[in-house]
Design a protein around this motif. Structure first.
Motif, mmCIF file in Angstrom:
data_model
loop_
_atom_site.group_PDB
_atom_site.id
_atom_site.type_symbol
_atom_site.label_atom_id
_atom_site.label_comp_id
_atom_site.label_asym_id
_atom_site.label_seq_id
_atom_site.Cartn_x
_atom_site.Cartn_y
_atom_site.Cartn_z
ATOM 1 N N ALA A 182 -38.714 -46.049 -56.050
ATOM 2 C CA ALA A 182 -40.028 -46.346 -56.624
ATOM 3 C C ALA A 182 -40.449 -47.734 -56.154
ATOM 4 C CB ALA A 182 -39.981 -46.285 -58.147
ATOM 5 N N PHE A 183 -41.748 -48.004 -56.274
ATOM 6 C CA PHE A 183 -42.270 -49.343 -55.998
ATOM 7 C C PHE A 183 -43.363 -49.627 -57.010
ATOM 8 C CE2 PHE A 183 -45.342 -52.227 -54.021
ATOM 9 C CZ PHE A 183 -44.509 -53.306 -53.730
ATOM 10 N N ASN A 184 -43.149 -50.657 -57.815
ATOM 11 C CA ASN A 184 -44.113 -51.000 -58.854
ATOM 12 C C ASN A 184 -44.221 -52.513 -58.995
ATOM 13 O OD1 ASN A 184 -44.748 -48.272 -60.023
ATOM 14 N ND2 ASN A 184 -42.536 -48.285 -60.378
ATOM 15 N N ASP A 185 -45.468 -52.997 -59.000
ATOM 16 C CA ASP A 185 -45.753 -54.409 -59.275
ATOM 17 C C ASP A 185 -44.902 -55.361 -58.433
ATOM 18 O OD1 ASP A 185 -47.672 -53.728 -61.213
ATOM 19 O OD2 ASP A 185 -46.118 -53.486 -62.732
ATOM 20 N N GLY A 190 -30.745 -40.400 -35.802
ATOM 21 C CA GLY A 190 -31.204 -40.031 -34.468
ATOM 22 C C GLY A 190 -32.692 -40.238 -34.254
ATOM 23 N N VAL A 191 -33.377 -40.815 -35.244
ATOM 24 C CA VAL A 191 -34.822 -41.039 -35.146
ATOM 25 C C VAL A 191 -35.129 -42.478 -35.537
ATOM 26 C CG1 VAL A 191 -35.564 -38.652 -35.525
ATOM 27 C CG2 VAL A 191 -35.066 -40.121 -37.502
ATOM 28 N N GLY A 192 -36.332 -42.941 -35.189
ATOM 29 C CA GLY A 192 -36.768 -44.275 -35.578
ATOM 30 C C GLY A 192 -37.116 -44.310 -37.058
ATOM 31 N N ARG A 193 -36.927 -45.445 -37.685
ATOM 32 C CA ARG A 193 -37.084 -45.552 -39.138
ATOM 33 C C ARG A 193 -38.418 -46.195 -39.534
ATOM 34 N NH1 ARG A 193 -30.961 -47.899 -39.988
ATOM 35 N NH2 ARG A 193 -29.869 -45.892 -39.889
ATOM 36 N N LEU A 194 -39.315 -45.364 -40.059
ATOM 37 C CA LEU A 194 -40.498 -45.892 -40.730
ATOM 38 C C LEU A 194 -40.113 -46.420 -42.107
ATOM 39 C CD1 LEU A 194 -42.991 -42.986 -39.918
ATOM 40 C CD2 LEU A 194 -42.730 -45.145 -38.691
ATOM 41 N N PHE A 195 -39.052 -45.884 -42.633
ATOM 42 C CA PHE A 195 -38.482 -46.256 -43.931
ATOM 43 C C PHE A 195 -37.043 -46.659 -43.640
ATOM 44 C CE2 PHE A 195 -36.221 -45.352 -47.851
ATOM 45 C CZ PHE A 195 -37.111 -45.608 -48.881
ATOM 46 N N ALA A 196 -36.700 -47.939 -43.907
ATOM 47 C CA ALA A 196 -35.389 -48.465 -43.503
ATOM 48 C C ALA A 196 -34.589 -48.865 -44.742
ATOM 49 C CB ALA A 196 -35.558 -49.668 -42.581
ATOM 50 N N PRO A 197 -33.748 -47.977 -45.246
ATOM 51 C CA PRO A 197 -33.009 -48.278 -46.481
ATOM 52 C C PRO A 197 -31.809 -49.184 -46.285
ATOM 53 C CG PRO A 197 -32.468 -46.067 -45.701
ATOM 54 C CD PRO A 197 -33.519 -46.600 -44.762
ATOM 55 N N SER A 198 -31.778 -49.927 -45.185
ATOM 56 C CA SER A 198 -30.623 -50.769 -44.876
ATOM 57 C C SER A 198 -30.894 -52.260 -45.036
ATOM 58 C CB SER A 198 -30.163 -50.504 -43.437
ATOM 59 O OG SER A 198 -31.245 -50.722 -42.537
ATOM 60 N N LEU A 199 -32.149 -52.661 -45.181
ATOM 61 C CA LEU A 199 -32.476 -54.078 -45.261
ATOM 62 C C LEU A 199 -32.305 -54.596 -46.693
ATOM 63 C CD1 LEU A 199 -35.592 -54.210 -42.929
ATOM 64 C CD2 LEU A 199 -33.216 -54.708 -42.378
ATOM 65 N N ASN A 200 -32.141 -55.896 -46.815
ATOM 66 C CA ASN A 200 -31.821 -56.485 -48.113
ATOM 67 C C ASN A 200 -33.026 -56.708 -49.012
ATOM 68 O OD1 ASN A 200 -29.072 -56.629 -47.506
ATOM 69 N ND2 ASN A 200 -29.264 -58.644 -46.575
ATOM 70 N N ASP A 201 -34.231 -56.606 -48.453
ATOM 71 C CA ASP A 201 -35.411 -56.940 -49.249
ATOM 72 C C ASP A 201 -36.445 -55.824 -49.293
ATOM 73 O OD1 ASP A 201 -35.749 -57.335 -46.547
ATOM 74 O OD2 ASP A 201 -36.783 -59.244 -46.720
ATOM 75 N N GLY A 202 -36.023 -54.596 -49.032
ATOM 76 C CA GLY A 202 -36.931 -53.465 -49.197
ATOM 77 C C GLY A 202 -36.948 -52.548 -48.000
ATOM 78 N N PRO A 203 -37.170 -51.243 -48.238
ATOM 79 C CA PRO A 203 -37.175 -50.274 -47.138
ATOM 80 C C PRO A 203 -38.491 -50.197 -46.380
ATOM 81 C CG PRO A 203 -37.476 -49.148 -49.225
ATOM 82 C CD PRO A 203 -37.270 -50.599 -49.562
ATOM 83 N N MET A 204 -39.550 -50.765 -46.956
ATOM 84 C CA MET A 204 -40.845 -50.838 -46.277
ATOM 85 C C MET A 204 -41.372 -52.258 -46.421
ATOM 86 S SD MET A 204 -42.721 -47.196 -47.188
ATOM 87 C CE MET A 204 -42.500 -47.309 -48.963
ATOM 88 N N ALA A 205 -42.103 -52.708 -45.423
ATOM 89 C CA ALA A 205 -42.612 -54.073 -45.436
ATOM 90 C C ALA A 205 -43.695 -54.226 -46.500
ATOM 91 C CB ALA A 205 -43.166 -54.444 -44.063
ATOM 92 N N GLU A 206 -43.603 -55.306 -47.248
ATOM 93 C CA GLU A 206 -44.573 -55.620 -48.292
ATOM 94 C C GLU A 206 -44.967 -57.083 -48.179
ATOM 95 O OE1 GLU A 206 -46.810 -55.308 -52.019
ATOM 96 O OE2 GLU A 206 -46.305 -54.033 -50.315
#
Length: 828
Positions: free
Chosen positions: A105-108, A637-653
């Motif tokens: 989820a993403f909220n506030d 095997g594909v490029g990540r639009l959603f990256a669940p490996s970074l420390n500060d979120g899977p999508m840029a905000e």
């Protein structure tokens, strides 16, 4: 770089953000100009200042420093809402079809899984959803599932309307839309665009996420893996890329292998931790090339410990140093300043007593210079390897450091040794440029006087330490005594020999896995490909990623054949490009599901019915289309639009800088990134002070000029006259408001201190309205210090920058901080 310098000439659109390439990379920038001349490409410059790059661009848009994510997410939204994205590419080559689990989820301003007490995310909350029976991850090829990545991305960026981009970035809406229209014109098979970025993106508390936003944009547009495309990092030094490849930071070993942590007590446990599991092997094609981790690691250990490393002793894994905390730059200096390891065991262990620094000037280029200077004052000893006197070596000279927070010399007990080292022209070896090309350079002249090459200095230190262990013993002496050092001249190793070691060789005959009766590499021969590496100790390799640079055919980095059969500037016979002499990474994505190039006139690789031809394929050469995905290093095997490996979120905000100019318009209660790293209240020292917008209302940034080639122009009397003095660049209206005239003197003050300089009053910085408020920004070059020619010294720019950093790379936030500006009274 995913592509390379020369490949920029193949672009239809060149977006330059976080970089003033014409100024700071003038030789490489010629390829952007070539794209204009040959392809009528559009150059787009987005920058807080109207720069030399902006002056030759077709389109310029101003932006408030540090708000690049909002700008990029706005372009992504524009692409998705107008249909100007490469839908076939997105479905085939990205994880847009993957379904994310219900915990996400993403909220506030917060993604799910945030632990406020720790200031960290539990990334398992962002996992893909798996079938409870088969455990295979769910995919929706139609991209309509409400929790598939494509739909989540659309929802996430929907807030970044042109109006919101203007509120956050200060970029007028109509100017933003013009940029978005040009950039998204490449969201199809017929056109291709590239992005050029540099330290203007990396040096933020959200630096990694800015680059993630750029990668997401390029994947949405279908611009990765194609000639004229990619996300291209512009390295600021000739060998920054090479230093990083060879373990330039504490958390990686050569070839980007993970440095073991203390709790990974044996090789088996380490490999289980770091080797990714292939995802969806039954339903989704992936090579997951990192599954070869055991081969890379065993070969590196054999290169390190030689015959002492055996299968029985885990190839010497126990001797390899392990980490027990964070040893990145700012953490080292924090431990040094405190006198204890604040990030380990609650600060109960003593901090460092000694420090060795080669080719780096922490006092000059570290953030919060006063903390750097005072940290060094708490050491017992320091060794500096340099060819010039630098600020770090003379931090004890209170006549020079007092104005930057230094303490009296009488209170400093640190013993300083400066070893005279050679400059780059006084030694041979390789440079690895931004394009990943390893190019051999030949020594032009011997170093003067008693100066020595770096390898000789380091070798002498190592051999002396080894002798001490032989005579006196010590804790775990094997870690030193078992290091292999079999160079012809152990005191001053020939760098050609070192390069052969980095490439690696067979230690036993290597058999063909398809036909064990055939020998593909005899014992003692140089390896030709990382596909030849073994996990049983029969190969050694100092860096798997550079394998192929020195084969049985010779030193590939010395090649200078400029043949260009396909006219795309790949130059496969010129030097060596990692990995595997490949010039465009992920080049399988440059072709469609059938293996045909998206644009036949600019083919990276194509399937000819038997194999992939063109560039060195970034996929198994004889694997037919559909067998493996294009992004072979990802477990999916594909490029990540959603990256669940970074420390500060899977999508840029979008988050504001640590020193925020305004509350975040998207979520005022979460203004800076909640995962961004500063010293917590518990760990905060008296040097870790931060400013607020009510006291420091002006945004400041730093940069370099063409004429400022770091310490060469800092110390060389002829060269330092090209741009002889420090200056502060100030918008005309702000200068009038403060009573500052061009050529007068101004003072800039942050929460850490003040510096003064000549005022350059300019039109290049525009007035920006940000969230209904006028926000001024100023800038000055990062170059000078208190060492060098006395006529051309200047203030330490980083005296003003804060102790704040990105949570993924721990890169300091140099590019956005808050200050006040005032006229220096009594001066015109």
């Amino acid at each position: 770089m995913t592509n390379g310098w020369v490949d920029i000439k193949n672009a239809d659109v060149v977006l330059i953000m976080g970089s003033n390439a014409a100024e700071n990379h003038p030789c490489g920038f010629k390829w952007a100009i070539e794209a204009k001349k040959v392809r009528n490409a559009k150059l787009v410059s987005v920058d807080p200042r109207f720069t030399r790059t902006s002056a030759v661009s077709d389109l310029y848009a101003p932006i408030r420093p540090g708000t690049d994510i909002a700008f990029l997410n706005g372009i992504i939204r524009y692409a998705l809402t107008t249909g100007r994205f490469h839908e076939d590419y997105v479905r085939l080559h990205t994880n847009a079809t993957y379904v994310i689990g219900e915990k996400f989820a993403f909220n506030d301003g917060l993604f799910s899984g945030f632990d406020e007490a720790q200031g960290q995310y539990d990334k398992t909350a962002w996992a893909y959803e798996a079938d409870p029976k088969t455990k295979a991850y769910l995919v929706d090829k139609e991209m309509k599932h409400p929790r598939c990545v494509f739909q989540l991305l659309k929802k996430h960026v929907d807030r970044y309307t042109p109006e919101m981009v203007e509120r956050i970035c200060g970029t007028p809406k109509d100017e933003f839309v013009k940029v978005a229209d040009v950039v998204t014109s490449t969201g199809n098979a017929q056109k291709c665009g590239t992005i050029m970025y540099a330290l203007g993106w990396t040096q933020h508390s959200v630096g990694v996420q800015i680059i993630r936003a750029a990668a997401t944009l390029q994947l949405v547009l279908g611009n990765v893996g194609r000639p004229g495309g990619g996300v291209n990092a512009l390295r600021g030094h000739s060998n920054i890329q090479g230093a990083t490849d060879m373990a330039g930071t504490f958390e990686i070993l050569p070839g980007y292998l993970a440095t073991p942590r203390g709790e990974l007590t044996d090789l088996k446990t380490y490999l289980e931790k770091v080797t990714p599991t292939t995802l969806n092997k039954e339903t989704w094609a992936t090579m997951n090339y990192w599954q070869n981790y055991p081969k890379f690691m065993a070969s590196l250990l054999k290169a390190t410990y030689g015959k002492a490393a055996t299968k029985e002793n885990e190839f010497g894994y126990q001797w390899l140093p392990k980490t027990d905390g964070n040893y990145s730059w700012m953490f080292i200096f924090d431990d040094m300043y405190r006198g204890n390891k604040g990030n380990v065991a609650g600060g109960t262990e003593p901090g460092p007593e000694g420090f060795i620094t080669f080719g780096m000037n922490p006092v000059g280029i570290g953030p919060n210079s006063a903390k750097m200077i005072n940290a060094l004052a708490k050491l017992k000893w320091m060794v500096v390897g340099e060819n010039y006197p630098i600020e770090t070596a003379t931090f004890w000279d209170d006549k020079k450091t007092k104005q930057f927070g230094g303490i009296p010399a009488s209170q400093i007990q640190t013993e300083v040794f400066q070893l005279p080292c050679s400059g780059f022209a006084e030694k041979d070896g390789t440079f690895t440029n931004s394009a990943r090309w390893l190019q051999w350079k030949w020594k032009a002249i011997d170093p003067p006087g008693q100066a020595r090459t770096d390898q000789e200095v380091l070798s002498r230190i190592f051999l002396a330490v080894r002798d001490l262990y032989r005579k006196e013993g010590g804790a775990l002496p094997e870690a030193v005594l078992n290091v292999t050092w079999s160079y012809t001249n152990p005191v001053n190793p020939d760098l050609g020999e070192v390069l052969k070691e980095i490439n690696g060789r067979a230690l036993a005959d290597i058999k063909d896995p398809k036909d064990p009766t055939k020998i593909i590499r005899k014992a003692g021969e140089q390896l030709a490909s990382f596909a030849e590496l073994q996990d049983d100790g029969s190969t050694m390799c100092g860096n798997w990623l550079h394998l192929g640079c020195y084969t049985e055919a010779g030193n590939m980095t010395q090649r200078r054949n400029n043949a260009d059969p396909n006219g795309l500037g790949m130059y496969h016979q010129w030097a060596f490009s990692w990995p595997a002499n490949r010039r465009i990474m992920y080049n399988r994505a440059g072709a469609d599901a059938e293996g045909k190039a998206w644009d036949p006139s600019r083919a990276s690789i194509v399937w000819n019915g038997e194999k992939w031809v063109g560039d060195v394929p970034d996929i198994k050469p004889d694997s037919p289309p559909g067998q493996f995905g294009a992004f072979i290093m990802n477990a999916e095997g594909v490029g990540r639009l959603f990256a669940p490996s970074l420390n500060d979120g899977p999508m840029a905000e979008h988050y504001e800088a640590i020193e925020a100019a305004i509350p975040n318009p998207l979520h005022p209660k979460v203004t800076p990134s909640p995962a961004a790293m500063t010293w917590s209240k518990k760990m905060k020292s008296d040097k870790d002070v931060l400013g607020t917008a009510d006291k420091f209302p002006v945004v400041c940034t730093t940069y370099r000029l063409t004429e400022h080639y770091h310490y060469w122009t800092h110390h060389t009397n002829i060269l330092n006259q090209l741009q002889p003095g420090f200056f502060i660049e100030i918008p005309e209206e702000l200068a009038r408001e403060k009573g500052i005239v061009n050529g007068g003197r101004a003072r800039v003050t942050s929460a850490r201190g003040s510096i003064e300089g000549v005022a350059m009053v300019t039109k290049r910085l525009r007035k920006l309205t940000v969230d209904g408020k006028q926000v001024w920004h100023i800038g000055f070059p990062l170059h000078w210090g208190y060492e060098g020619d006395p006529k051309h010294t200047g203030p330490l720019a980083n005296f003003l920058t804060p102790s704040a950093m990105d949570p993924n790379t721990w890169t300091p936030e140099f590019k956005t901080f808050l200050v006040t500006l005032e006229k220096v009274e009594g001066v015109a």
